[in-house]
Every structure is written in C-alpha cells, then in structure tokens.
Write an enzyme that holds these catalytic residues in place. Structure first.
Site, PDB file in Angstrom:
ATOM      1  N   SER A  24      78.669  70.395 101.694  1.00  0.00           N
ATOM      2  CA  SER A  24      77.256  70.169 101.034  1.00  0.00           C
ATOM      3  C   SER A  24      76.332  71.049 101.450  1.00  0.00           C
ATOM      4  CB  SER A  24      76.960  68.678 101.632  1.00  0.00           C
ATOM      5  OG  SER A  24      76.865  68.763 103.262  1.00  0.00           O
TER       6      SER A  24
ATOM      7  N   HIS B 152      51.372  47.951  68.892  1.00  0.00           N
ATOM      8  CA  HIS B 152      52.495  48.417  68.091  1.00  0.00           C
ATOM      9  C   HIS B 152      52.454  49.570  67.210  1.00  0.00           C
ATOM     10  CE1 HIS B 152      53.231  43.872  68.210  1.00  0.00           C
ATOM     11  NE2 HIS B 152      51.845  43.945  68.353  1.00  0.00           N
TER      12      HIS B 152
ATOM     13  N   LYS C   3      53.653  76.980  63.846  1.00  0.00           N
ATOM     14  CA  LYS C   3      54.014  76.031  64.677  1.00  0.00           C
ATOM     15  C   LYS C   3      53.356  76.180  66.075  1.00  0.00           C
ATOM     16  CE  LYS C   3      56.086  72.978  64.508  1.00  0.00           C
ATOM     17  NZ  LYS C   3      57.639  72.660  64.514  1.00  0.00           N
TER      18      LYS C   3
HETATM   19  N1  ARG Z   1      77.037  66.196 105.615  1.00  0.00           N
HETATM   20  C1  ARG Z   1      77.174  64.800 105.859  1.00  0.00           C
HETATM   21  C2  ARG Z   1      76.264  63.977 105.056  1.00  0.00           C
HETATM   22  O1  ARG Z   1      75.466  64.556 104.411  1.00  0.00           O
HETATM   23  C3  ARG Z   1      76.997  64.723 107.463  1.00  0.00           C
HETATM   24  C4  ARG Z   1      77.411  63.517 108.083  1.00  0.00           C
HETATM   25  C5  ARG Z   1      78.864  63.663 108.139  1.00  0.00           C
HETATM   26  N2  ARG Z   1      79.413  62.651 109.292  1.00  0.00           N
HETATM   27  C6  ARG Z   1      81.045  62.798 109.026  1.00  0.00           C
HETATM   28  N3  ARG Z   1      81.226  61.969 109.879  1.00  0.00           N
HETATM   29  N4  ARG Z   1      81.757  63.241 108.152  1.00  0.00           N
HETATM   30  O2  ARG Z   1      76.470  62.819 105.077  1.00  0.00           O
END
Ligand code: ARG
Length: 477
Positions: free
Chosen positions: A39, A172, A299
């Site tokens: 992430s 309307h 335009k």
């Molecule tokens: N990157 C994870 C999230 O945003 C952090 C928490 C992860 N916790 C876990 N037990 N994998 O949710």
C-alpha cells in the site's frame, strides 16, 4: 511446495532482508505478492502522521518505564531525522516493506540499530494505522472546511456586487418567478454552510485516539493512553479496542459529507454551464477559465464547470467503494481495510480542487443583467396578478384560474401581460383596477418580503447575515 521439515526453527534467524514479521516464515514472499499487497504508493501520504504518532508513543513508553530513557532518546533522535528526510522528500522507500509504517520502522533500525526494535512495544499496525489515518483526516477536514468557506466568500461577494441583477427563477427548468441573482447565489451559501456543519460534526467523532488498542484486544503494558492522546491533540481515547481497530466510519462520514458537497458544487457547475450557453446567455465566462475548440473557432467552452460536475462521480464512487469494502467484514481488523485510503485521498483531492477553482471562477463571471432581466418579466408575473386578485378578496384558487385564462388569451393573441390594458383585464374580472398595471419585476420581488424571501431588503439582510457567519468561521479557525 517448500520443504520445511528439514529446517530447525530455533536455529533459523530471519534472513537479512526479512520483514519485521518474518520470524515465523522460512521462505520469502513472492515478489508478485509484495507488489499485490503493498500500500506504499498510497499510504506514503501518511508518513508525517506516522512519525508523529511514533514520537508520542515512544515518549509515553519511556515515561511509563516500559522502555529505557536511553532507548527512547535514540528512538526519538532517529524519528526526528526521519521526519526531516520526509520533509525534504529524501526518505528512501522500500516496496518490499508493504506500507509506510514498516518503512519508517525499518529506516529507524538503519539509523539507531537495536533500540528501534523497542518502538513497536505495546502497539500494533492496526491501532497505528487507525491513529495515523484519524490524524490525517482531522487535518483534511479542517482544510475542506477552509475551502468551503472560501467558496462561500466568493458567492457572498459576487451576490453583493450584483445586488440589483434580476433573473428568472426556475422550477422544472421552466421560467417560474423573478428572483435576484444574489438570492440565487446565496442559496449555495446555505448549502455549503450545512456542509461545514456536517464536517464539524464528523470531526468530533474522528477526534478519538485508537493507540493502546493493540492488534484488537488492548495491550499488556501499563501504557498511558491519555498522555499519547494529549500529545497527538486528540480529545479522547477510544472506548473499545475491537471497535477502535476495526471501524472506518470516520472515513465514511467524511466521504458522505464530501459526496454531498460535490453534489452541491456540481449543481452550481451545471448552472454555470447552462447560463453560459447562447440559449440562456446570463453569463460570459472569463477567458482564463474557458477553453476553445480545436475545430470550431467560435467556441468558448465551460470545461472547468463540466469537469467539476463530472468528478462528482469519483467522490460518490469513493463513498460506495469504502462502504462496500466494510460491509460484511467480521471484527476486528481485516486487510481489506487497507483499501480505504486510496478512495479517501482521491475524494479529498477532488473535492478540494473543485471548491478552490469554483471559488476563483465565480467572482470572475460577467453577468449579463439585461439578458437575465429580459427573461425575468413577461408571464413570470402571472402569480403576481393572481396574488393581486387575492388581495382584492378573490379566493386564490379562483384567482389562479382567472389568470390562467388571461395567460391563455395572451398566448393566443401573441401578447405579453404588460401589453394588456385595464379594459383587457376587466373582461376577466371586475376586481381589476389601475393598480394591476403597476405590477412589474420589481414589485414582484419587493412583495416577497418574508424571512428567506427574494425581496431586495431581505436579500440585503441575508448578505449581512452571511458575512456575520463568515466572520464567525474566521474567529473559530
Ligand atoms: N497497511 C495496513 C493498512 O493500511 C496497515 C495495517 C496492517 N495490519 C496488518 N495486520 N496487516 O491497513
């Protein structure tokens, strides 16, 4: 299949590149899985919040004697260095380390060595991420409110500058009754004021600190949660550890509120699109806020308003995305919840940029008051004629019917109400006298002299009221 039986777990330390959680694993994660589960690209935006949360946590751990002062000092020095690296955009991130939390911790280990390993005492990434995200969102709410406030200023100033501009009000999308442009613009002021109210209210509920909840059950150390909450400027600590790590209703409240705000922005955008057409011709777009066509030289397109209108869908999508992610998740934390951040950040960016550009554009619109005034008279005064008969004692329903027949007569004979003579009127009712000939756009506006009505003196009051509200926002900020 990896063969595991032949290895001795007691002898196997984690390999050099292992993840912080690598102890129970023998084989390293597939790079495919690293890429799929990471992430980092999204939650790197929480880097400063993460460091700030860790600083408060480390101080508390030392204060409570859970780690030594010496370790805490090393940890704090390392975290301050990392904060500097983030601020200078120098922190090198490692994709294999899943998320920003593990990246910060691993960077800390590089800087201070073994002491870093004590930072995660009495903490889980589950309560950590919930805390970081609440911190981030509290700030985002403040920023969103400021952007809503800025658009409100634009609307009030534009209303005030064009106090005598008359336009047809619509129902309307059919011309209905004359209104002041200022009254119409102030309708949006009210919508945005409620948006601010919703966010202010949501803020109270997100201002509660999860740290100390651990993975889900609480932590077996004598932590001082209030101390951490105080340092991180939270008003309270969460009351249930399972709830604290597993709900994202604070994200949803923001997204719901942001969706409503985008809907409001979108309606304003749509009106600007309509008003700038040749068919309406009520406004001329400023050149700086319009675009041209690559083929049609004449335009001048309202792309800014169109894109604000279109991006409303993204914000609704974010709300539906997180609602759907959360639906049916068993307590407590599930990795699914990692997917809350991308829509949240996107919704925040989308809403703020829309509010900002609309606040810049609205005061730059040129209002073609002659054109809107021309469209505000004529048959739009029919209600006023009915109200006039009512004032002479005729029941309103009957008056409505009489004026309906007058309208029919005008249409059949291609005449406007203002072209009718008293004799014409009197053929429909003998209650008509000279006064009916004095009905015009301004008498119509002035007559709507109720609180919240479009009468010029009420609108002037409404502008004063709006300015008082804006000053209150500024005092509170
Ligand atoms: N990157 C994870 C999230 O945003 C952090 C928490 C992860 N916790 C876990 N037990 N994998 O949710």
């Amino acid at each position: 299949m990896a063969v595991t039986e032949e290895r001795d777990p007691a002898a196997n330390g984690p390999p050099e590149t292992a993840k912080p959680w690598g102890g129970r694993f023998i084989d390293t994660t597939s790079p495919l899985v690293d890429a799929y589960t990471s992430s980092l690209a999204v939650d790197r935006r929480l880097a400063l919040e993460d460091v700030r949360g860790s600083i408060a946590h480390a101080r508390m751990l030392a204060h409570q004697g859970i780690i030594s002062t010496a370790d805490a000092e090393e940890i704090l020095a390392g975290l301050l260095q990392i904060r500097g690296e983030i601020e200078r955009d120098e922190l090198v991130l490692n994709e294999a380390l899943e998320d920003i939390h593990m990246n910060v911790e691993s960077r800390l280990a590089q800087i201070v060595g073994t002491a870093a390993g004590r930072l995660h005492t009495a903490r889980s990434r589950n309560d950590q991420v919930a805390t970081d995200l609440r911190m981030w969102l509290k700030e985002a709410v403040v920023e969103t409110i400021a952007s809503l406030h800025d658009l409100q200023i634009s609307l009030v100033e534009t209303a005030s500058e064009h106090r005598r501009v008359v336009m047809p009000g619509y129902t309307h999308l059919q011309r209905a009754q004359p209104v002041l442009l200022a009254h119409h613009l102030l309708a949006y002021f009210e919508m945005l004021e409620r948006d601010i109210g919703r966010l202010t209210d949501a803020y109270i509920r997100m201002d509660v600190m999860p740290l100390g909840s651990g993975a889900l059950a609480g932590v077996p150390y004598p932590v001082d949660r209030e101390m951490v909450a105080g340092e991180l400027e939270f008003s309270a600590v969460t009351a249930n550890s399972i709830d604290a790590v597993s709900d994202r209703d604070f994200v949803l409240e923001y997204l719901a509120s942001a969706s409503i705000s985008m809907m409001h922005v979108s309606r304003l955008a749509e009106e600007i699109v309509l008003w700038s057409t040749s068919e309406f011709g009520f406004v001329i777009l400023p050149d700086e806020f319009a675009t041209g066509s690559s083929i049609m030289p004449q335009k001048k397109n309202p792309d800014v308003a169109e894109l604000a209108r279109a991006r409303t869908g993204k914000v609704y999508g974010a709300l539906v995305s997180v609602l759907t992610t959360m639906k049916g998740l068993p307590l407590a934390y599930n990795r699914d919840m990692q997917e809350d951040k991308e829509p949240l950040f996107a919704a925040y960016d989308t809403l703020n940029s829309a509010l900002t550009i609309m606040a810049e554009m609205v005061p730059r619109l040129t209002f073609r008051s002659q054109q809107s005034r021309r469209n505000a008279g004529g048959m739009l005064l029919a209600t006023d004629v009915a109200d006039y008969l009512t004032s002479k004692g005729m029941p309103f329903r009957e008056a409505h019917n009489v004026v309906g027949r007058i309208v029919q007569y005008c249409e059949a004979n291609r005449r406007e109400l203002r072209q009718l003579t008293l004799e014409d009127y009197r053929r429909f009712s003998d209650l008509f006298d000279e006064e009916v000939l004095r009905i015009n756009v301004w008498s119509s506006l002035r007559a709507r002299d109720v609180p919240g009505g479009t009468a010029p003196r009420r609108v002037a009051q409404a502008i004063r009221r709006a300015r008082t509200i804006l000053r209150q926002h500024e005092d509170e900020a």
